[in-house]
Enzyme design. Structure first.
Site, PDB file in Angstrom:
ATOM      1  N   GLU A   1      95.304  17.254 -15.544  1.00 29.95           N
ATOM      2  CA  GLU A   1      95.043  18.105 -16.131  1.00 29.95           C
ATOM      3  C   GLU A   1      94.644  19.403 -14.784  1.00 29.95           C
ATOM      4  OE1 GLU A   1      93.577  19.285 -20.471  1.00 29.95           O
ATOM      5  OE2 GLU A   1      95.507  19.602 -20.310  1.00 29.95           O
TER       6      GLU A   1
ATOM      7  N   HIS B   1      91.348  -8.733 -12.199  1.00 20.93           N
ATOM      8  CA  HIS B   1      92.099  -9.713 -12.507  1.00 20.93           C
ATOM      9  C   HIS B   1      93.021  -9.626 -13.142  1.00 20.93           C
ATOM     10  CE1 HIS B   1      89.166 -13.082 -12.014  1.00 20.93           C
ATOM     11  NE2 HIS B   1      88.081 -11.426 -11.324  1.00 20.93           N
TER      12      HIS B   1
ATOM     13  N   LYS C   1     105.602  20.057 -26.239  1.00 19.64           N
ATOM     14  CA  LYS C   1     104.936  20.231 -27.591  1.00 19.64           C
ATOM     15  C   LYS C   1     106.006  20.704 -28.351  1.00 19.64           C
ATOM     16  CE  LYS C   1      99.975  20.888 -26.460  1.00 19.64           C
ATOM     17  NZ  LYS C   1      99.425  22.086 -26.930  1.00 19.64           N
TER      18      LYS C   1
HETATM   19  O1  PA5 Z   1      91.283  20.950 -21.202  1.00 22.00           O
HETATM   20  C1  PA5 Z   1      92.328  21.725 -22.384  1.00 22.00           C
HETATM   21  O2  PA5 Z   1      91.962  22.851 -22.369  1.00 22.00           O
HETATM   22  C2  PA5 Z   1      93.136  20.893 -23.047  1.00 22.00           C
HETATM   23  O3  PA5 Z   1      93.013  19.112 -22.782  1.00 22.00           O
HETATM   24  C3  PA5 Z   1      92.412  21.080 -24.654  1.00 22.00           C
HETATM   25  O4  PA5 Z   1      90.992  20.231 -24.425  1.00 22.00           O
HETATM   26  C4  PA5 Z   1      93.359  20.221 -25.475  1.00 22.00           C
HETATM   27  O5  PA5 Z   1      94.730  20.243 -24.984  1.00 22.00           O
HETATM   28  C5  PA5 Z   1      92.579  19.955 -27.296  1.00 22.00           C
HETATM   29  O6  PA5 Z   1      92.675  21.895 -26.913  1.00 22.00           O
HETATM   30  P1  PA5 Z   1      92.084  22.470 -28.426  1.00 22.00           P
HETATM   31  O7  PA5 Z   1      90.795  22.763 -28.171  1.00 22.00           O
HETATM   32  O8  PA5 Z   1      92.385  23.754 -28.095  1.00 22.00           O
HETATM   33  O9  PA5 Z   1      93.101  22.001 -29.631  1.00 22.00           O
END
Ligand code: PA5
Length: 433
Positions: A286, A307, A421
């Site tokens: 990310e 494996h 989303k």
């Molecule tokens: O690293 C990040 O920002 C994302 O992976 C969030 O942790 C994830 O989308 C969850 O978001 P939130 O804590 O707002 O529900």
């Protein structure tokens, strides 16, 4: 005190020390941006100071909540997705015994929800916990994420129907200081609330209450975890490639990408590290995968995946480099006995322990992969303890930030995750989409 070590011997025939050192200028620039808070996403660097800046009162408060949760609950459910659950799950699964939820002495079992939209999963979980005493921790920085939101609706409903007026003692909220639907709800219902600092993004939040509360409920020493992270922060106080392991790792990763190694496989040698790899994949994936750039983070659980994926690693496209994660001393050991028949021809392993055999498998694999064109490094962890895991978490976080800055992207945003989303909301006919 011992520290984790990055062994890069099996990189050197693909990139010698002089080649790695040629990244010094870029590493220094990235390090300057990170420490001087002058790079992209500088508003999200609060995590760098968490080990030193987390108040003792905060840790005591979390420990007190954890005790209360343990004493009142057969089950504790952590509701969250991405950075809101992966860190705690990684630490809990690494440090608790395997099968800890199944052990008769485990008073408070820990389950996770809100990471999928599977009705099967949710129905099975609800059935499992219905007749047990329950506490939940809903964790969402935005307070608006769909997956944990809908899981929380169901669990809140169950808690309210079981506990009526006392429900508020069984719901712990971890969210933004002032914004979001969850903050509003927590305020109106008077739930115990922990704050995710404004300057810490989800995937860098394991050392905030996001990770610390569930970890403490699991009976893990959060002070030792923080101490390990703090000592790693000290070790990382240099921009010199071979003095700071995070600089070494960041430089090597970028050199690997330069020579066409677009995929990094993190290979784990204990099933306890499965979620550590999941956390690492989120952290790097990310953070780096944007603007058409980045190394694709993948993981394998060895020896199981030798494996299956082992074939590809050994002989598939030569676009992979690998980082092995090994614990030097496994606490528990189990030995092979002699068999008078020896029909399986395994008597040559008599009196050897599983850990010794596992280490030989790792050594053989790193050599084989190196010889097959997969440069590899090994992250060596002295022991499976809170202190060293704290070091590992902080090491990867600093490495990720440096690596991302060297790559030339903003490691602290995630604009790409909004696209699915939008489509999903429109298909679900959410007002405004
Ligand atoms: O690293 C990040 O920002 C994302 O992976 C969030 O942790 C994830 O989308 C969850 O978001 P939130 O804590 O707002 O529900």
């Amino acid at each position: 005190m011992k520290t984790i070590k990055l062994d890069y011997e099996n990189i050197l025939s693909f990139a010698g020390k002089d080649v790695i050192l040629s990244w010094q200028g870029k590493v220094t620039e990235a390090y300057g941006k990170l420490m001087g808070k002058t790079g992209q996403g500088a508003d999200f660097l609060g995590w760098t100071n968490l080990p030193g800046n987390t108040a003792d009162e905060m840790l005591s408060d979390i420990e007190a909540s954890a005790k209360k949760i343990q004493s009142q609950s057969d089950v504790f459910i952590v509701i969250g997705i991405g950075g809101s659950y992966l860190g705690s799950r990684a630490v809990i699964e690494a440090l608790k015994p395997n099968f800890f939820n199944e052990k008769s002495e485990t008073k408070t079992r820990i389950y996770f929800a809100g990471q999928n939209i599977s009705s099967d999963y949710m129905k099975d979980l609800m059935e499992l916990i219905r007749d047990r005493s329950i506490t939940v921790n809903i964790i969402s920085k935005s307070g608006t994420t769909t997956e944990p939101g809908i899981a929380f609706r169901l669990l809140k409903d169950l808690i309210e129907s079981k506990y009526g007026e006392q429900s508020k003692d069984r719901i712990f909220v971890t969210t933004d200081r002032s914004r979001g639907a969850l903050k509003k709800l927590a305020g109106s219902m008077n739930y115990k609330t922990y704050v995710i600092p404004d300057d810490v993004g989800g995937r860098f939040s394991v050392l905030t209450p996001v990770g610390l509360l569930p970890i403490a409920v699991a009976g893990i020493n959060i002070r030792e975890l923080m101490r390990g992270a703090g000592d790693m922060a000290d070790i990382c106080k240099s921009d010199k490639i071979f003095e700071n392991p995070a600089c070494t790792y960041a430089a090597i990763r970028n050199q690997m990408l330069k020579i066409g190694k677009q995929i990094e496989v993190l290979s784990m040698w204990t099933p306890k590290f499965h979620y550590l790899a999941e956390w690492w994949k989120q952290l790097f994936g990310e953070s780096e995968g944007k603007e058409g750039r980045g190394i694709f983070p993948a993981s394998c659980n060895f020896t199981a995946d030798l494996h299956s994926m082992g074939q590809y690693l050994q002989e598939g496209q030569r676009i992979i480099f690998e980082t092995l994660v090994l614990t030097e001393n496994e606490e528990k050991n189990i030995f092979i006995k002699k068999d008078p028949e020896n029909l399986d021809e395994l008597n040559y392993l008599e009196a050897k322990n599983f850990d010794f055999i596992n280490k030989k498998a790792a050594e053989g694999t790193s050599r084989a992969h190196h010889d097959g064109g997969v440069p590899n490094m090994t992250l060596r962890i002295p022991e499976l303890k809170e202190y060293y895991l704290g070091q590992v978490l902080y090491f990867f976080e600093i490495s990720c930030a440096l690596s991302g800055y060297i790559l030339g992207i903003n490691p602290f945003n995630q604009p790409g995750v909004e696209v699915y989303k939008k489509n999903m909301f429109s298909l679900l006919e959410k007002p405004g989409y």
